[in-house]
Design an enzyme around this catalytic site. Structure first.
Site, short mmCIF file in Angstrom:
data_model
loop_
_atom_site.label_atom_id
_atom_site.label_comp_id
_atom_site.label_asym_id
_atom_site.label_seq_id
_atom_site.Cartn_x
_atom_site.Cartn_y
_atom_site.Cartn_z
N ASN A 1 0.85 -1.19 0.00
CA ASN A 1 0.00 0.00 0.00
C ASN A 1 0.90 1.25 0.00
O ASN A 1 1.63 1.47 0.96
CB ASN A 1 -0.89 -0.04 1.25
CG ASN A 1 -1.81 1.15 1.35
OD1 ASN A 1 -1.84 2.01 0.47
ND2 ASN A 1 -2.57 1.23 2.44
N PHE A 2 0.82 2.02 -1.06
CA PHE A 2 1.68 3.21 -1.17
C PHE A 2 1.22 4.32 -0.23
O PHE A 2 1.93 5.28 -0.01
CB PHE A 2 1.69 3.75 -2.60
CG PHE A 2 2.29 2.86 -3.65
CD1 PHE A 2 2.56 1.51 -3.44
CD2 PHE A 2 2.61 3.38 -4.91
CE1 PHE A 2 3.12 0.71 -4.43
CE2 PHE A 2 3.18 2.59 -5.91
CZ PHE A 2 3.42 1.25 -5.67
N LYS A 3 -0.03 4.23 0.25
CA LYS A 3 -0.66 5.27 1.07
C LYS A 3 -0.53 6.63 0.37
O LYS A 3 -0.60 6.71 -0.86
CB LYS A 3 -0.08 5.28 2.49
CG LYS A 3 -0.34 3.94 3.21
CD LYS A 3 -0.21 4.02 4.69
CE LYS A 3 -0.60 2.68 5.32
NZ LYS A 3 -0.56 2.69 6.76
N HIS B 1 -9.95 0.46 4.80
CA HIS B 1 -8.66 0.60 5.49
C HIS B 1 -8.88 1.47 6.72
O HIS B 1 -9.69 2.40 6.69
CB HIS B 1 -7.63 1.24 4.54
CG HIS B 1 -6.25 1.16 5.09
ND1 HIS B 1 -5.79 2.01 6.06
CD2 HIS B 1 -5.23 0.29 4.83
CE1 HIS B 1 -4.53 1.69 6.37
NE2 HIS B 1 -4.17 0.64 5.64
N GLU C 1 -5.40 -5.80 10.74
CA GLU C 1 -4.34 -4.83 11.02
C GLU C 1 -4.68 -4.06 12.30
O GLU C 1 -5.54 -3.17 12.25
CB GLU C 1 -4.23 -3.80 9.90
CG GLU C 1 -3.90 -4.33 8.55
CD GLU C 1 -3.38 -3.22 7.62
OE1 GLU C 1 -2.37 -3.45 6.99
OE2 GLU C 1 -4.00 -2.14 7.56
N ILE D 1 0.16 0.04 13.20
CA ILE D 1 0.37 0.51 11.82
C ILE D 1 1.43 1.62 11.79
O ILE D 1 1.39 2.55 12.59
CB ILE D 1 -0.96 1.00 11.20
CG1 ILE D 1 -1.89 -0.19 10.94
CG2 ILE D 1 -0.71 1.77 9.90
CD1 ILE D 1 -3.23 0.16 10.34
N GLY E 1 3.31 -2.94 10.62
CA GLY E 1 4.71 -3.07 11.05
C GLY E 1 5.50 -4.17 10.33
O GLY E 1 6.64 -4.42 10.69
N ALA F 1 3.10 -1.25 4.20
CA ALA F 1 3.34 0.05 3.56
C ALA F 1 4.73 0.58 3.88
O ALA F 1 5.64 0.48 3.07
CB ALA F 1 2.27 1.04 4.01
N SER F 2 4.90 1.13 5.10
CA SER F 2 6.11 1.91 5.39
C SER F 2 7.41 1.14 5.19
O SER F 2 8.42 1.72 4.79
CB SER F 2 6.05 2.47 6.82
OG SER F 2 5.74 1.46 7.75
O1 G3P Z 1 -2.14 -0.89 4.55
C1 G3P Z 1 -0.98 -1.27 5.16
C2 G3P Z 1 -0.84 -0.77 6.51
O2 G3P Z 1 -1.82 -0.04 7.09
C3 G3P Z 1 0.29 -1.19 7.34
O3 G3P Z 1 1.18 -0.13 7.28
O4 G3P Z 1 3.33 0.94 7.49
O5 G3P Z 1 2.55 -0.65 9.23
O6 G3P Z 1 3.23 -1.50 7.00
P1 G3P Z 1 2.65 -0.37 7.78
#
Ligand code: G3P
Length: 222
Positions: free
Chosen positions: A9-11, A93, A141, A146, A181, A202-203
């Site tokens: 997810n590029f957000k 989301h 999630e 997150i 995470g 994402a991150s």
């Molecule tokens: O959609 C993916 C997400 O919400 C998780 O984000 O940055 O924790 O991988 P992240």
């Protein structure tokens, strides 16, 4: 059994403004081609069409709205997502929640357009509730994890196991993903060991200095 999926997810991170989204989608496609991993790119809506038309991996929308084509200014219809070449969509989301009564309608409209659906859920209870909408995937999630440095698979493996078990009991045709995470190959391997069919992240990729390198590490055990 189908290959695990790694959904990126590029957000709306600054890194994916404009050409950044393209570069990241190309990195996802290159690593998928090189490793055979099932990587899905989820760019911002404004880049969805151009990316879906230019890369050879599936591209999903970050959100769809519960509208059919017509008078729906500014909303994102499943039909337009399909029309621009995307293959699926995230729904609900935690950063873009959908009212519960509209979730089922979004899934229905997506199915009508042959789009793959991923409903996000904050906990086991909502995952079970959303399984009744018959999405292809539910991604559990925990919102508090997150964007953090500790993967859900380490901080709360029980939520992954419990969601897999509860969703299987509620609707056997729905596959469970986990996210929050997730940053390393070990995190992905643990997710699979816990019964998930893949990860939503994402991150760990979008904010990495070397996104392709981060992706190679993420897919190394699958
Ligand atoms: O959609 C993916 C997400 O919400 C998780 O984000 O940055 O924790 O991988 P992240």
């Amino acid at each position: 059994m189908a290959k695990p999926v790694v959904i990126v997810n590029f957000k709306a991170y600054r890194e994916v403004d404009g050409k950044g989204a393209n570069a990241l989608a190309e990195a996802c496609a290159a690593v998928a081609a090189e490793t055979g991993a099932n990587i899905i790119a989820v760019p911002p809506a404004v880049e969805l069409g151009s990316i879906a038309r230019s890369v050879k991996i599936p591209v999903f929308a970050q959100n769809v709205d519960p509208y059919a084509p017509g008078s729906a200014t500014g909303w994102i219809t499943p039909s337009m997502v399909k029309g621009c070449g995307a293959a699926g969509a995230l729904i609900n989301h935690s950063e873009h929640p959908t009212q519960h009564r509209f979730i089922e309608e979004c899934v229905k409209l997506c199915k009508g357009c042959d789009l793959t659906t991923v409903i996000c859920a904050n906990d086991v209870k909502s995952a079970v509730k959303y399984a009744a909408a018959h999405p292809d995937y539910i991604a559990v999630e925990p919102p508090e994890l997150i964007g953090g440095d500790i993967s859900v698979t380490t901080a709360n493996p029980k939520i992954v196991e419990d969601t897999v078990e509860a969703v299987r009991a509620a609707n056997h045709s729905v596959s469970v993903l986990c996210g929050a995470g997730v940053k390393t190959g070990e995190d992905v391997r643990t997710a699979i060991d816990l019964g998930a069919r893949g990860v939503l992240l994402a991150s760990g990729v979008v904010k990495a200095k070397d996104p392709a390198g981060a992706l190679r590490d993420l897919v190394r055990y699958i």
